[in-house]
Design a protein around this motif. Structure first.
Motif, PDB file in Angstrom:
ATOM      1  N   SER A   1      23.544 -50.592  -6.170  1.00  0.00           N
ATOM      2  CA  SER A   1      24.676 -50.834  -5.444  1.00  0.00           C
ATOM      3  C   SER A   1      24.436 -51.246  -4.076  1.00  0.00           C
ATOM      4  O   SER A   1      25.100 -52.475  -3.371  1.00  0.00           O
ATOM      5  CB  SER A   1      25.906 -50.047  -6.087  1.00  0.00           C
ATOM      6  OG  SER A   1      26.497 -50.022  -7.276  1.00  0.00           O
TER       7      SER A   1
ATOM      8  N   ALA B   1      46.198 -53.263 -14.560  1.00  0.00           N
ATOM      9  CA  ALA B   1      45.333 -52.318 -15.235  1.00  0.00           C
ATOM     10  C   ALA B   1      45.658 -51.074 -14.678  1.00  0.00           C
ATOM     11  O   ALA B   1      45.685 -50.816 -13.551  1.00  0.00           O
ATOM     12  CB  ALA B   1      43.750 -52.892 -14.932  1.00  0.00           C
TER      13      ALA B   1
ATOM     14  N   TRP C   1      33.485 -53.093 -23.876  1.00  0.00           N
ATOM     15  CA  TRP C   1      34.388 -53.761 -22.812  1.00  0.00           C
ATOM     16  C   TRP C   1      34.977 -55.261 -23.503  1.00  0.00           C
ATOM     17  O   TRP C   1      34.546 -55.422 -24.583  1.00  0.00           O
ATOM     18  CB  TRP C   1      33.686 -53.891 -21.623  1.00  0.00           C
ATOM     19  CG  TRP C   1      33.495 -52.763 -20.692  1.00  0.00           C
ATOM     20  CD1 TRP C   1      33.132 -51.513 -21.220  1.00  0.00           C
ATOM     21  CD2 TRP C   1      33.839 -52.601 -19.175  1.00  0.00           C
ATOM     22  NE1 TRP C   1      32.967 -50.605 -20.107  1.00  0.00           N
ATOM     23  CE2 TRP C   1      33.357 -51.293 -18.808  1.00  0.00           C
ATOM     24  CE3 TRP C   1      34.373 -53.244 -18.227  1.00  0.00           C
ATOM     25  CZ2 TRP C   1      33.462 -50.659 -17.673  1.00  0.00           C
ATOM     26  CZ3 TRP C   1      34.321 -52.688 -17.045  1.00  0.00           C
ATOM     27  CH2 TRP C   1      33.954 -51.522 -16.761  1.00  0.00           C
TER      28      TRP C   1
ATOM     29  N   PRO D   1      32.643 -49.352   0.301  1.00  0.00           N
ATOM     30  CA  PRO D   1      32.055 -48.265   0.972  1.00  0.00           C
ATOM     31  C   PRO D   1      31.939 -48.583   2.754  1.00  0.00           C
ATOM     32  O   PRO D   1      32.159 -49.777   3.034  1.00  0.00           O
ATOM     33  CB  PRO D   1      30.421 -48.489   0.413  1.00  0.00           C
ATOM     34  CG  PRO D   1      30.474 -49.451  -0.377  1.00  0.00           C
ATOM     35  CD  PRO D   1      31.709 -49.886  -0.424  1.00  0.00           C
TER      36      PRO D   1
END
Ligand SMILES: C=CC1=C(C)c2cc3[nH]c(cc4nc(cc5[nH]c(cc1n2)c(C)c5CCC(=O)O)C(CCC(=O)O)=C4C)c(C)c3C=C
Ligand SMILES: [Fe+2]
Ligand SMILES: [Fe+2]
Length: 343
Positions: free
Chosen positions: A57, A127, A258, A12
């Motif tokens: 976050s 990935a 996961w 960010p």
């Protein structure tokens, strides 16, 4: 003319909920990250996750933020500056999410007359949530804005001897004189479903005790195999005996299953198994970031000690170390020397 685009994940603009929200929106609305149909993804991300996560976050980012900005972006810029000095073609830096954007990176190269781009995702293991999404967006931009450009893609480099040597040397340097009980290799997790989706054989990846050790063409894109292989080669180079190291996956989001074992669960169990001095390395990242500086160096460290651990060492990523910058520059120089490239 040839040129290079180094691409990392991005951060960010600032560690505030106001700036974290659009960043997380761009990140989590990516169909390769949360791989469900658009409407369900929008409901999950915009209707649920973005209602609370930006604040949480932002608080985590605030703990690791540097005066110059996000560690991931600052480190990537430092690495970029060093690599630029070592090669004789234009090199630009871009982030998949946030700034500098992929489009601005390609534009910068285009403005310097570059027509053949070495597209370099800064991820050791493949990935779809990291590599594929970069390649896909770059290709979209190419078709739309730079149709004359050709791309040469740098594949996952988890098995490149010079990368592995850099990683082993870095770990060795940080462990020098440290009488650790255990070395943990903690990789960013992904949902198990992503492993099945990237299985080009459509039958190999059972996500069990043996598939990742059984040779298969699926391994070219199997994140789990590539993580195991990274660990295996590094411990071989370091001569670390069986039992003194292990591998886990971190940073999971609630919901799906996961990849296991989970870092937080395993770290908390270690002290009762007699592991009092723990070292952790995070080889899914080439630059330190929120996931290494906050989740491992702060959170896992704290939890380990709260469960009876005594010493915790978070080993930094390769970052802008001379050895790693030299390796990247050597790969670029070799590519530049090759007469013909593939589109
Ligand atoms: C479905 C969610 C996620 C998947 C899949 C995922 C895969 C993945 N991520 C990285 C690298 C990084 N992720 C980082 C942060 C981060 N990751 C997710 C979610 C998924 N990642 C979130 C929501 C966040 C943001 C922070 C948070 O809210 O917890 C970072 C750090 C960025 C920074 O600014 O420092 C990195 C790097 C890889 C390599 C990967 C697949 C293998
Ligand atoms: Fe992530
Ligand atoms: Fe596998």
């Amino acid at each position: 003319m040839k040129g290079v685009l180094l691409v990392n994940l991005g951060s960010p603009e600032s560690p505030t909920a106001k700036d974290v929200k659009p960043y997380l929106d761009e990140f989590l609305m990516d169909k390769y990250v949360i791989d469900v149909p658009f409407l369900l993804r929008a409901l999950l991300v915009r209707g649920i996750i973005l209602q609370t996560r930006p604040k949480k976050s932002a608080a985590a980012y605030a703990k690791i933020w540097w005066d110059e900005g996000s560690p991931l972006v600052v480190i990537s810029k430092r690495m970029h500056a060093k690599v630029k000095q070592l090669v004789n073609v234009p090199v630009s830096l871009a982030m998949r999410y946030g700034n500098p954007s992929l489009l601005s990176g390609l534009q910068e190269l285009h403005d310097q007359g570059v027509t053949e781009v070495m597209l370099f995702p800064l991820y050791p293991q493949h990935a779809m949530a990291s590599t594929t999404t970069i390649l896909e967006l770059a290709e979209e931009h190419r078709k739309k804005y730079f149709p004359e450009m050709k791309f040469t893609i740098v594949p996952a480099f988890y098995n490149k001897p010079d990368y592995l040597q850099n990683l082993a040397d870095s770990i060795k340097g940080h462990l020098e004189g440290y009488d650790y009980d255990h070395l943990l290799f903690s990789y960013h997790g992904i949902p198990e479903r992503h492993i099945r989706k990237t299985d080009i054989t459509k039958s190999h990846c059972k996500i069990d005790g043996s598939c990742c050790n059984t040779p298969s063409p699926a391994h070219e894109f199997c994140y789990r195999h590539q993580c195991y292989e990274t660990t295996k080669q590094v411990v071989k180079l370091l001569g670390i005996p069986e039992g003194k190291y292990s591998q886990t996956f971190q940073s999971r989001l609630a919901g799906d299953k996961w990849l296991t074992p989970y870092t937080d669960v395993e770290v908390n169990k270690m002290p009762e198994k007699g592991i009092k001095k723990l070292a952790v390395v995070t080889p899914a990242f080439v630059s330190d970031c929120l996931e290494t500086l906050e989740e491992i160096a702060m959170e896992a460290n704290h939890e380990f000690k709260a469960h009876g651990g005594e010493e915790f060492l978070a080993i930094p990523c390769l970052n802008d170390s001379d050895a790693w910058c030299n390796t990247v520059s050597n790969w670029i120089t070799k590519w530049v020397a090759v007469e013909k490239t593939t589109a």
